[in-house]
Design a protein around this motif. Structure first.
Motif, mmCIF file in Angstrom:
data_model
loop_
_atom_site.group_PDB
_atom_site.id
_atom_site.type_symbol
_atom_site.label_atom_id
_atom_site.label_comp_id
_atom_site.label_asym_id
_atom_site.label_seq_id
_atom_site.Cartn_x
_atom_site.Cartn_y
_atom_site.Cartn_z
ATOM 1 N N GLU A 1 6.190 -7.557 7.812
ATOM 2 C CA GLU A 1 5.971 -9.007 7.779
ATOM 3 C C GLU A 1 4.568 -9.300 8.293
ATOM 4 O O GLU A 1 4.169 -8.803 9.349
ATOM 5 C CB GLU A 1 7.001 -9.739 8.634
ATOM 6 C CG GLU A 1 6.836 -11.244 8.544
ATOM 7 C CD GLU A 1 7.915 -12.025 9.275
ATOM 8 O OE1 GLU A 1 7.550 -12.988 9.986
ATOM 9 O OE2 GLU A 1 9.103 -11.677 9.161
ATOM 10 N N PRO A 2 3.796 -10.091 7.563
ATOM 11 C CA PRO A 2 2.429 -10.395 8.008
ATOM 12 C C PRO A 2 2.394 -11.091 9.362
ATOM 13 O O PRO A 2 3.313 -11.821 9.726
ATOM 14 C CB PRO A 2 1.903 -11.338 6.923
ATOM 15 C CG PRO A 2 2.738 -11.044 5.725
ATOM 16 C CD PRO A 2 4.095 -10.685 6.262
ATOM 17 N N ALA B 1 0.411 -13.912 11.596
ATOM 18 C CA ALA B 1 -0.365 -15.127 11.328
ATOM 19 C C ALA B 1 -0.588 -15.865 12.636
ATOM 20 O O ALA B 1 0.245 -15.803 13.538
ATOM 21 C CB ALA B 1 0.367 -16.032 10.338
ATOM 22 N N ASP C 1 1.939 -19.751 11.187
ATOM 23 C CA ASP C 1 3.237 -19.089 11.284
ATOM 24 C C ASP C 1 4.345 -20.145 11.282
ATOM 25 O O ASP C 1 5.057 -20.341 12.259
ATOM 26 C CB ASP C 1 3.298 -18.227 12.536
ATOM 27 C CG ASP C 1 4.535 -17.348 12.567
ATOM 28 O OD1 ASP C 1 5.295 -17.339 11.581
ATOM 29 O OD2 ASP C 1 4.747 -16.667 13.584
ATOM 30 N N PRO D 1 4.541 -16.413 6.665
ATOM 31 C CA PRO D 1 4.511 -14.946 6.691
ATOM 32 C C PRO D 1 5.684 -14.303 5.957
ATOM 33 O O PRO D 1 5.514 -13.309 5.247
ATOM 34 C CB PRO D 1 4.537 -14.610 8.186
ATOM 35 C CG PRO D 1 3.933 -15.806 8.841
ATOM 36 C CD PRO D 1 4.430 -16.971 8.027
ATOM 37 N N GLN E 1 5.411 -11.925 2.632
ATOM 38 C CA GLN E 1 6.030 -10.602 2.588
ATOM 39 C C GLN E 1 6.901 -10.446 1.338
ATOM 40 O O GLN E 1 6.817 -9.451 0.623
ATOM 41 C CB GLN E 1 6.873 -10.360 3.842
ATOM 42 C CG GLN E 1 7.520 -8.977 3.865
ATOM 43 C CD GLN E 1 8.491 -8.813 5.020
ATOM 44 O OE1 GLN E 1 9.192 -9.754 5.399
ATOM 45 N NE2 GLN E 1 8.548 -7.616 5.576
ATOM 46 N N LYS F 1 0.250 -3.244 6.628
ATOM 47 C CA LYS F 1 0.222 -4.297 7.651
ATOM 48 C C LYS F 1 -0.783 -5.343 7.192
ATOM 49 O O LYS F 1 -1.905 -5.002 6.835
ATOM 50 C CB LYS F 1 -0.209 -3.745 9.011
ATOM 51 C CG LYS F 1 0.784 -2.816 9.657
ATOM 52 C CD LYS F 1 0.260 -2.373 11.021
ATOM 53 C CE LYS F 1 1.173 -1.372 11.670
ATOM 54 N NZ LYS F 1 2.300 -1.975 12.348
ATOM 55 N N THR F 2 -0.372 -6.592 7.213
ATOM 56 C CA THR F 2 -1.266 -7.658 6.779
ATOM 57 C C THR F 2 -1.330 -8.760 7.829
ATOM 58 O O THR F 2 -0.426 -8.916 8.645
ATOM 59 C CB THR F 2 -0.803 -8.254 5.430
ATOM 60 O OG1 THR F 2 0.552 -8.684 5.548
ATOM 61 C CG2 THR F 2 -0.933 -7.255 4.304
ATOM 62 N N GLU F 3 -2.432 -9.489 7.769
ATOM 63 C CA GLU F 3 -2.614 -10.647 8.642
ATOM 64 C C GLU F 3 -3.112 -11.804 7.790
ATOM 65 O O GLU F 3 -4.110 -11.676 7.069
ATOM 66 C CB GLU F 3 -3.623 -10.340 9.746
ATOM 67 C CG GLU F 3 -3.833 -11.515 10.685
ATOM 68 C CD GLU F 3 -4.830 -11.209 11.785
ATOM 69 O OE1 GLU F 3 -5.144 -12.165 12.528
ATOM 70 O OE2 GLU F 3 -5.293 -10.064 11.906
ATOM 71 N N ILE F 4 -2.414 -12.924 7.872
ATOM 72 C CA ILE F 4 -2.819 -14.122 7.132
ATOM 73 C C ILE F 4 -3.896 -14.819 7.941
ATOM 74 O O ILE F 4 -3.649 -15.304 9.049
ATOM 75 C CB ILE F 4 -1.620 -15.064 6.898
ATOM 76 C CG1 ILE F 4 -0.532 -14.334 6.098
ATOM 77 C CG2 ILE F 4 -2.063 -16.336 6.185
ATOM 78 C CD1 ILE F 4 0.784 -15.081 6.022
ATOM 79 N N ILE G 1 -6.250 -12.838 3.271
ATOM 80 C CA ILE G 1 -5.334 -11.908 3.929
ATOM 81 C C ILE G 1 -6.073 -10.610 4.205
ATOM 82 O O ILE G 1 -6.717 -10.048 3.323
ATOM 83 C CB ILE G 1 -4.084 -11.651 3.052
ATOM 84 C CG1 ILE G 1 -3.302 -12.959 2.869
ATOM 85 C CG2 ILE G 1 -3.204 -10.567 3.672
ATOM 86 C CD1 ILE G 1 -2.098 -12.846 1.975
ATOM 87 N N ALA H 1 -5.719 -6.651 5.141
ATOM 88 C CA ALA H 1 -4.692 -5.621 4.941
ATOM 89 C C ALA H 1 -5.141 -4.292 5.517
ATOM 90 O O ALA H 1 -6.322 -3.926 5.433
ATOM 91 C CB ALA H 1 -4.398 -5.474 3.448
#
Length: 194
Positions: free
Chosen positions: A44-45, A47, A52, A78, A82, A112-115, A132, A134
Protein backbone atom coordinates in the motif's frame (compact mmCIF):
# COMPACT_ATOMS: atom_id res chain seq x y z
CA UNK A 1 -29.82 15.62 31.27
CA UNK A 2 -31.25 18.83 29.81
CA UNK A 3 -27.71 20.12 29.21
CA UNK A 4 -26.75 16.91 27.38
CA UNK A 5 -29.93 17.05 25.31
CA UNK A 6 -29.24 20.67 24.42
CA UNK A 7 -25.67 19.84 23.39
CA UNK A 8 -26.93 16.97 21.26
CA UNK A 9 -29.14 19.39 19.38
CA UNK A 10 -26.25 21.58 18.23
CA UNK A 11 -23.88 18.81 17.09
CA UNK A 12 -23.84 18.51 13.31
CA UNK A 13 -25.31 15.33 11.92
CA UNK A 14 -22.83 13.78 9.48
CA UNK A 15 -24.29 13.45 6.03
CA UNK A 16 -23.31 10.95 3.39
CA UNK A 17 -21.27 12.33 0.50
CA UNK A 18 -23.40 13.03 -2.53
CA UNK A 19 -20.94 11.61 -5.05
CA UNK A 20 -18.25 8.93 -4.88
CA UNK A 21 -15.60 8.62 -7.59
CA UNK A 22 -13.06 6.02 -8.62
CA UNK A 23 -10.34 5.89 -11.27
CA UNK A 24 -9.74 3.10 -13.79
CA UNK A 25 -6.75 0.76 -14.12
CA UNK A 26 -4.55 0.96 -17.19
CA UNK A 27 -4.99 -1.73 -19.86
CA UNK A 28 -2.86 -0.55 -22.83
CA UNK A 29 0.88 -1.12 -22.65
CA UNK A 30 3.92 -1.31 -24.90
CA UNK A 31 3.46 -4.56 -26.87
CA UNK A 32 7.22 -5.16 -26.61
CA UNK A 33 7.15 -5.66 -22.82
CA UNK A 34 8.81 -8.96 -21.86
CA UNK A 35 6.83 -11.77 -20.26
CA UNK A 36 8.40 -12.37 -16.82
CA UNK A 37 8.36 -15.40 -14.54
CA UNK A 38 8.92 -13.61 -11.25
CA UNK A 39 6.28 -12.57 -8.73
CA UNK A 40 5.52 -9.11 -7.39
CA UNK A 41 3.87 -7.76 -4.25
CA UNK A 42 2.39 -4.27 -4.39
CA UNK A 43 2.55 -2.63 -0.97
CA UNK A 44 0.00 0.00 0.00
CA UNK A 45 1.47 3.39 -0.95
CA UNK A 46 2.62 5.82 1.70
CA UNK A 47 1.11 9.31 1.50
CA UNK A 48 1.41 12.52 3.49
CA UNK A 49 -1.43 13.06 5.94
CA UNK A 50 -3.21 15.48 3.65
CA UNK A 51 -3.38 12.88 0.87
CA UNK A 52 -3.99 9.81 3.04
CA UNK A 53 -7.74 10.25 2.87
CA UNK A 54 -10.79 9.53 0.74
CA UNK A 55 -11.35 13.28 0.36
CA UNK A 56 -10.47 14.76 -3.04
CA UNK A 57 -7.62 17.23 -2.61
CA UNK A 58 -7.38 20.68 -4.16
CA UNK A 59 -4.46 23.13 -3.91
CA UNK A 60 -5.55 26.77 -4.19
CA UNK A 61 -1.85 27.76 -3.91
CA UNK A 62 1.56 26.12 -3.49
CA UNK A 63 1.26 26.35 0.30
CA UNK A 64 -2.39 25.41 0.87
CA UNK A 65 -4.25 22.10 0.67
CA UNK A 66 -8.02 21.87 0.84
CA UNK A 67 -10.74 19.45 -0.21
CA UNK A 68 -13.87 19.46 -2.32
CA UNK A 69 -16.96 19.66 -0.12
CA UNK A 70 -19.28 16.71 -0.58
CA UNK A 71 -17.43 14.39 -2.96
CA UNK A 72 -15.01 11.58 -2.16
CA UNK A 73 -12.97 8.80 -3.65
CA UNK A 74 -14.56 5.39 -3.07
CA UNK A 75 -11.74 4.61 -0.62
CA UNK A 76 -8.61 6.25 0.81
CA UNK A 77 -6.33 7.43 -2.01
CA UNK A 78 -3.42 5.07 -1.09
CA UNK A 79 -5.72 2.04 -1.05
CA UNK A 80 -7.29 3.08 -4.36
CA UNK A 81 -3.84 3.55 -5.96
CA UNK A 82 -2.73 0.12 -4.69
CA UNK A 83 -5.81 -1.48 -6.27
CA UNK A 84 -5.20 0.37 -9.55
CA UNK A 85 -1.57 -0.80 -9.60
CA UNK A 86 -2.48 -4.45 -8.97
CA UNK A 87 -5.18 -4.40 -11.67
CA UNK A 88 -2.91 -2.59 -14.15
CA UNK A 89 -0.14 -5.18 -13.68
CA UNK A 90 -2.70 -7.95 -14.17
CA UNK A 91 -4.02 -6.21 -17.30
CA UNK A 92 -0.50 -6.06 -18.77
CA UNK A 93 -0.49 -9.85 -19.15
CA UNK A 94 3.28 -9.87 -18.67
CA UNK A 95 3.74 -11.08 -15.10
CA UNK A 96 3.15 -14.54 -13.69
CA UNK A 97 1.74 -13.33 -10.34
CA UNK A 98 1.03 -9.99 -8.69
CA UNK A 99 -0.90 -9.14 -5.56
CA UNK A 100 -1.14 -7.28 -2.29
CA UNK A 101 0.87 -8.16 0.82
CA UNK A 102 -2.26 -9.47 2.49
CA UNK A 103 -2.64 -12.46 0.15
CA UNK A 104 0.65 -14.02 1.31
CA UNK A 105 2.31 -14.11 -2.12
CA UNK A 106 5.93 -15.33 -1.94
CA UNK A 107 7.31 -12.61 -4.10
CA UNK A 108 10.63 -12.14 -5.81
CA UNK A 109 10.14 -8.35 -5.71
CA UNK A 110 8.02 -5.84 -3.85
CA UNK A 111 7.02 -2.44 -5.13
CA UNK A 112 6.98 0.34 -2.52
CA UNK A 113 5.41 3.59 -3.61
CA UNK A 114 4.83 7.02 -2.14
CA UNK A 115 2.13 9.38 -3.35
CA UNK A 116 3.76 12.82 -3.57
CA UNK A 117 1.09 14.70 -5.56
CA UNK A 118 -2.55 13.71 -6.03
CA UNK A 119 -4.61 16.87 -6.36
CA UNK A 120 -6.25 19.53 -8.45
CA UNK A 121 -4.06 22.64 -8.60
CA UNK A 122 -6.06 25.84 -8.95
CA UNK A 123 -3.05 28.03 -9.71
CA UNK A 124 -0.92 28.42 -12.81
CA UNK A 125 -3.73 27.55 -15.20
CA UNK A 126 -5.41 24.70 -13.32
CA UNK A 127 -3.97 21.18 -13.49
CA UNK A 128 -4.65 17.69 -12.23
CA UNK A 129 -1.27 16.49 -10.94
CA UNK A 130 -0.28 12.94 -10.00
CA UNK A 131 3.27 12.15 -8.87
CA UNK A 132 4.32 8.81 -7.40
CA UNK A 133 7.79 7.75 -6.29
CA UNK A 134 8.50 4.01 -6.70
CA UNK A 135 11.13 1.66 -5.33
CA UNK A 136 11.59 -1.87 -6.67
CA UNK A 137 12.91 -4.11 -3.87
CA UNK A 138 14.43 -7.58 -4.32
CA UNK A 139 13.17 -10.13 -1.80
CA UNK A 140 13.91 -11.65 0.59
CA UNK A 141 16.98 -9.51 1.31
CA UNK A 142 15.09 -6.18 0.99
CA UNK A 143 17.59 -4.68 -1.46
CA UNK A 144 16.45 -1.63 -3.42
CA UNK A 145 17.38 -2.43 -7.02
CA UNK A 146 15.80 0.59 -8.74
CA UNK A 147 13.92 3.77 -7.86
CA UNK A 148 12.22 6.40 -9.98
CA UNK A 149 9.59 9.12 -9.87
CA UNK A 150 6.59 9.20 -12.22
CA UNK A 151 4.50 12.30 -12.85
CA UNK A 152 1.71 13.45 -15.10
CA UNK A 153 -0.18 16.75 -15.23
CA UNK A 154 -3.35 17.24 -17.26
CA UNK A 155 -5.26 20.48 -17.74
CA UNK A 156 -8.26 20.67 -15.45
CA UNK A 157 -11.27 21.43 -17.68
CA UNK A 158 -12.61 24.95 -17.02
CA UNK A 159 -16.13 23.75 -16.16
CA UNK A 160 -18.15 23.30 -13.01
CA UNK A 161 -18.81 19.66 -13.91
CA UNK A 162 -16.79 17.47 -11.51
CA UNK A 163 -17.05 14.50 -13.87
CA UNK A 164 -14.93 16.38 -16.43
CA UNK A 165 -12.24 16.84 -13.77
CA UNK A 166 -12.42 13.16 -12.81
CA UNK A 167 -11.93 12.18 -16.47
CA UNK A 168 -8.82 14.39 -16.57
CA UNK A 169 -7.66 12.81 -13.30
CA UNK A 170 -8.18 9.36 -14.84
CA UNK A 171 -5.99 10.41 -17.79
CA UNK A 172 -3.18 11.65 -15.53
CA UNK A 173 -3.37 8.56 -13.31
CA UNK A 174 -3.44 6.31 -16.38
CA UNK A 175 -0.18 7.81 -17.65
CA UNK A 176 1.51 7.24 -14.28
CA UNK A 177 0.14 3.69 -13.99
CA UNK A 178 1.38 2.77 -17.47
CA UNK A 179 4.83 4.21 -16.78
CA UNK A 180 5.15 2.41 -13.43
CA UNK A 181 4.07 -0.95 -14.86
CA UNK A 182 6.40 -0.74 -17.86
CA UNK A 183 9.35 0.48 -15.76
CA UNK A 184 8.82 -2.25 -13.14
CA UNK A 185 8.61 -5.06 -15.70
CA UNK A 186 11.73 -3.90 -17.59
CA UNK A 187 13.84 -3.08 -14.52
CA UNK A 188 12.66 -6.13 -12.59
CA UNK A 189 13.63 -8.40 -15.46
CA UNK A 190 17.09 -6.83 -15.61
CA UNK A 191 17.56 -7.29 -11.86
CA UNK A 192 16.18 -10.84 -12.01
CA UNK A 193 18.85 -11.77 -14.52
CA UNK A 194 16.87 -11.85 -17.76
Amino acid sequence: MLLLAACGGILPVPKAPSNLYNLSPKSNFDPGLPRVEWQLVIEEPVAAGGLDTARIAVRPSHLELGYFGDIRWTERAPKMVQTLLVESFENSGTIVAVGRQAIGLRADFSLKTEIREFQVENFGGGKIRVRINAKLIRQPRQIIVRSASFEAAVDDPPTENMEDSIRAWDEAMGTVLRDIVEWTIVEGQRAYGG
